[in-house]
Design an enzyme around this catalytic site. Structure first.
Site, short mmCIF file in Angstrom:
data_model
loop_
_atom_site.label_atom_id
_atom_site.label_comp_id
_atom_site.label_asym_id
_atom_site.label_seq_id
_atom_site.Cartn_x
_atom_site.Cartn_y
_atom_site.Cartn_z
N ASP A 14 -10.94 2.14 -3.26
CA ASP A 14 -11.40 1.81 -1.91
C ASP A 14 -12.91 1.69 -1.84
O ASP A 14 -13.45 1.35 -0.81
CB ASP A 14 -10.91 2.86 -0.90
CG ASP A 14 -9.54 2.49 -0.36
OD1 ASP A 14 -9.07 1.37 -0.62
OD2 ASP A 14 -8.92 3.34 0.33
N ASP B 212 0.83 -1.20 0.00
CA ASP B 212 0.00 0.00 0.00
C ASP B 212 0.87 1.26 0.00
O ASP B 212 2.07 1.22 0.32
CB ASP B 212 -0.88 -0.03 1.27
CG ASP B 212 -2.21 0.67 1.10
OD1 ASP B 212 -2.34 1.48 0.18
OD2 ASP B 212 -3.13 0.40 1.90
C1 DGJ Z 1 -5.92 1.79 1.89
C2 DGJ Z 1 -6.33 0.58 1.10
O1 DGJ Z 1 -6.82 0.95 -0.14
C3 DGJ Z 1 -7.33 -0.23 1.91
O2 DGJ Z 1 -7.78 -1.30 1.15
C4 DGJ Z 1 -6.67 -0.68 3.18
O3 DGJ Z 1 -5.63 -1.56 2.89
C5 DGJ Z 1 -6.15 0.51 3.95
N1 DGJ Z 1 -5.34 1.35 3.14
C6 DGJ Z 1 -5.38 0.06 5.16
O4 DGJ Z 1 -4.80 1.10 5.82
#
Ligand code: DGJ
Length: 708
Positions: free
Chosen positions: A514, A449
């Site tokens: 997301d 991430d």
């Molecule tokens: C952002 C990601 O897009 C989410 O799916 C998740 O992993 C969060 N970060 C976790 O902090």
């Protein structure tokens, strides 16, 4: 000296021709488009224009790297500097190494002592051509600053519109089509990552280009840092497109006898509209990208991700419960998202401390992985290596390891700071931390991430970091993959903030957004799939109401939308009621039954509207297809519009099954039975189509076609 140089070079395959004009001092693209037969010098000469009133006697060419001082008055494609009085870059083409599908055009600027080589590589099996620029500082003493290096190509006159992929966090990859102005279109991204807002690509279309017909060219940059895509109309009426890394002054300096290779810029052509580009990209990516190429030998396991199920409240007991329930649902990989490491109870803390939180997982993560294996699941883990929390052991020990901006305080975003990957000790720390995790516990998958932009980019030596930072992330990913070849990487950056062909050299899955809102996902997925194949698209069944939008959707809709990519579930499955669980299980089964088709077949977008969106995935031999019809809003007619099944074989006869949803209204069930009782000609299905039954808004139908 022009060593054996020809006046022009013509690379071609069955899809495309690219003609490079070498009659001037610098090479230029004379043509990129529909495959041509023979090309000769007089045809090329015919493209030269008469002297225009009040202009130069010879129109300056739009070379692959046009620079100032050569007569060209547009936005320079290249800008180099050795000293305030040494910036006059004026290279001369000296040689060309040519093969059937590749050109290496070497030019030298004697005044600046710089060599520039343009590489063009035409893919044998698609219309995709890769262009890279290599700049070498031939000086033995002076350094050269590379201020700009944009691949530049003229645009044919009939391509007067553009289509961009744009969006925002939680709603990425939206398609925006617009007419080209008489001035410039400038798309500049300075977020330090690929960005949610501006994807590094741009499509050029004619006014008559549609989804399935007409000329279309896509220009796509393989880069996950700052980038520029530009379209410009010159005063003389010619248009050009430019794409490349966005470099700030002094960000990239070449020492004597060192060189820079630009990120690859891919050009793709189709005479079958936007959907034709999609076909070309999917084929190209599947064949070319080594991690992607390895995928057909591995089935994409359906996964459960803990994020929207429990956020930071993960611990051994909870995840064991989730794993048990996941196994019962037929899920095959368990991904422990954020929250598993030392002190990480919220997003204010602990990034950088990549040790397991023993208060949550007393015996580490190995028992979790072992439990996964005992239930037939793989184990995957979330990390965010480039970041550090101010509240962390790492930051306390090394406050100087972060990127900053002299004279101002550090800007936190999501309460985190960015590590300076220009420092070798930082990269080594990260490599060792990740290696320790991968060595200690059998982890098969990393969700990598990056949850913030790089607002302050000053590195340890007072320089600008983004160019180096981007390469350092690639190098770290490559190092991890080399050491742990069985580990797959998913690229995520608060959803789709790092989704591009550069990181695709290391990743095999993207987290596009997301948002798990099925309605929004249909649009995000359409943008994603217009460029990248379905097996790379993470698509999860989320909770209802959706955590981002608050919309409530039936499980049949959520699961029916999610099963089109690399399927996953990201909801607290412990809280599902029996009927939801049954629907989810059925969707997982349906996905598994058809995933080889979904992950290897040919994706085709159908004509859609604001009210209904439909698409198909057809097997290579056209004996099978899966097609979807999603009703996005209340239709203004009783019935949805007729569904035409594109991409199937018009000469074959098909059986058509309505395989989703399982629970149908009485009229829909009747409709399904009557479909089953018949067979249909492929020509009928493709050209006349089928009337869909009455549907509720925010629902999806899935048809399965088999040739008989
Ligand atoms: C952002 C990601 O897009 C989410 O799916 C998740 O992993 C969060 N970060 C976790 O902090």
């Amino acid at each position: 000296m022009r060593d054996g140089l020809k006046l022009f070079y013509h690379l071609k395959n069955e899809w495309v021709s690219i003609v490079v004009d070498c009659r001037s001092q610098q090479p230029s693209i004379a043509y990129f488009g529909e495959a041509l037969g023979n090309v000769n010098a007089s045809m090329l000469g015919q493209l030269d224009r008469h002297e225009a009133p009040a202009s130069l006697s010879a129109e300056p060419v739009i070379s692959l790297s046009p620079s100032v001082g050569t007569g060209y008055l547009g936005h320079p494609g290249i800008a180099l500097r050795k000293a305030p009085n040494r910036w006059q870059f004026n290279p001369r083409l000296v040689s060309c190494e040519a093969s059937e599908s590749r050109l290496a055009l070497v030019s030298i600027c004697e005044a600046l002592a710089v060599e520039i080589t343009h590489y063009l590589r035409l893919d044998r099996n698609t219309s995709v051509t890769e262009l890279t620029t290599h700049i070498k500082n031939l000086d033995s003493e002076a350094r050269v600053s590379v201020d700009r290096c944009l691949m530049t190509a003229p645009i044919q006159d009939h391509l007067t519109e553009a289509l961009e992929l744009t969006g925002r966090w939680g709603y990425e990859l939206q398609q925006n089509r617009f007419p080209l102005p008489a001035s410039s279109v400038v798309r500049e991204n300075r977020t330090g990552r690929t960005s949610h807002h501006l994807h590094p690509s741009i499509r050029l279309l004619s006014t008559t280009t549609s989804l399935h017909s007409g000329d279309a060219i896509d220009v796509q940059l393989a880069w996950s840092g700052n980038h520029t895509t530009r379209i410009e109309q010159l005063a003389d009426g010619r248009r050009l497109v430019q794409a490349g890394e966005l470099l700030e002054p002094d960000e990239l300096e070449l020492d004597p006898n060192t060189s820079y290779t630009s990120p690859s810029c891919f050009f793709c052509f189709s005479n079958e509209g936007v959907s034709g580009l999609t076909q070309q990209w999917h084929r190209f990516i599947r064949a070319r990208h080594e991690p992607v190429n390895a995928l057909p030998h591995r089935t994409r396991p359906v996964q459960l991700n803990t994020w929207e199920a429990c956020y930071f409240e993960v611990n051994e007991a909870t995840v064991i419960e989730l794993i048990d329930q996941a196994a019962d649902l037929g899920i095959e990989r368990f991904v422990l998202d954020d929250g598993w490491f030392e002190g990480r109870n919220n997003d204010h803390t602990s990034l950088g401390d990549w040790q397991v939180d023993r208060s949550k997982f007393p015996a580490g993560l190995t028992p979790v992985a072992t439990h996964c294996h005992s239930k037939g699941l793989e184990f995957g883990l979330w990390i965010e290596p480039e970041m550090v929390s101010r509240k962390s052991e790492l930051y306390r020990a090394h406050p100087d390891w972060v990127l900053g901006f002299s004279g101002t305080s550090l800007i936190e975003a999501r309460h985190q700071l960015v590590l300076d990957l220009g420092r070798e000790e930082v990269v080594d720390y990260l490599f060792e931390s990740i290696s320790a995790l991968l060595t200690e516990t059998p982890i098969r998958y990393l969700k990598w991430d990056m949850n913030r932009d790089i607002h302050q980019m000053e590195n340890a030596v007072g320089g600008r970091a983004v160019h180096h930072q981007t390469n350092a992330v690639y190098a770290l990913m490559a190092r991890i993959r080399k050491q742990f070849p069985h580990v797959e990487i998913e690229s995520c950056a608060s959803g789709g903030g790092r989704l591009d062909m550069g990181v695709l050299q290391h990743a095999t899955r993207f987290w596009p957004s997301d948002t798990n809102d099925a309605l929004d996902r249909v649009r995000v997925q359409t943008g994603f799939l217009s460029m990248l194949p379905p097996e790379l698209m993470g698509s999860h069944v989320g909770p209802s109401p959706c955590h981002l939008t608050g919309r409530q959707h039936a499980m049949a809709f959520r699961a029916g939308v999610a099963l089109w990519g690399h399927m996953g579930v990201e909801a607290d499955i412990r809280a599902l009621d029996e009927s939801e669980r049954a629907v989810l299980e059925a969707a997982i089964n349906l996905h598994k039954q058809h995933r080889l088709l979904l992950h290897r077949g040919c994706y085709i977008e159908h004509e859609s509207s604001a009210q209904q969106v439909s698409w198909s995935v057809v097997s290579a031999d056209q004996t099978e297809a899966l097609s979807a019809l999603a009703l996005m809003e209340t239709p203004n007619t009783a019935f949805p519009k007729r569904m035409r099944f594109l991409g199937i074989d018009v000469a074959k006869q098909y059986r058509v099954n309505l395989v989703w949803p399982q629970e149908l209204s009485a009229a829909q069930a009747q409709y399904r039975d009557s479909l089953q009782a018949n067979t249909f000609g492929g020509d009928w299905l493709q050209h006349a189509g089928l009337e869909p039954p009455i549907m509720r808004p925010e629902s999806i139908l899935i048809y399965h076609l088999t040739a008989i």
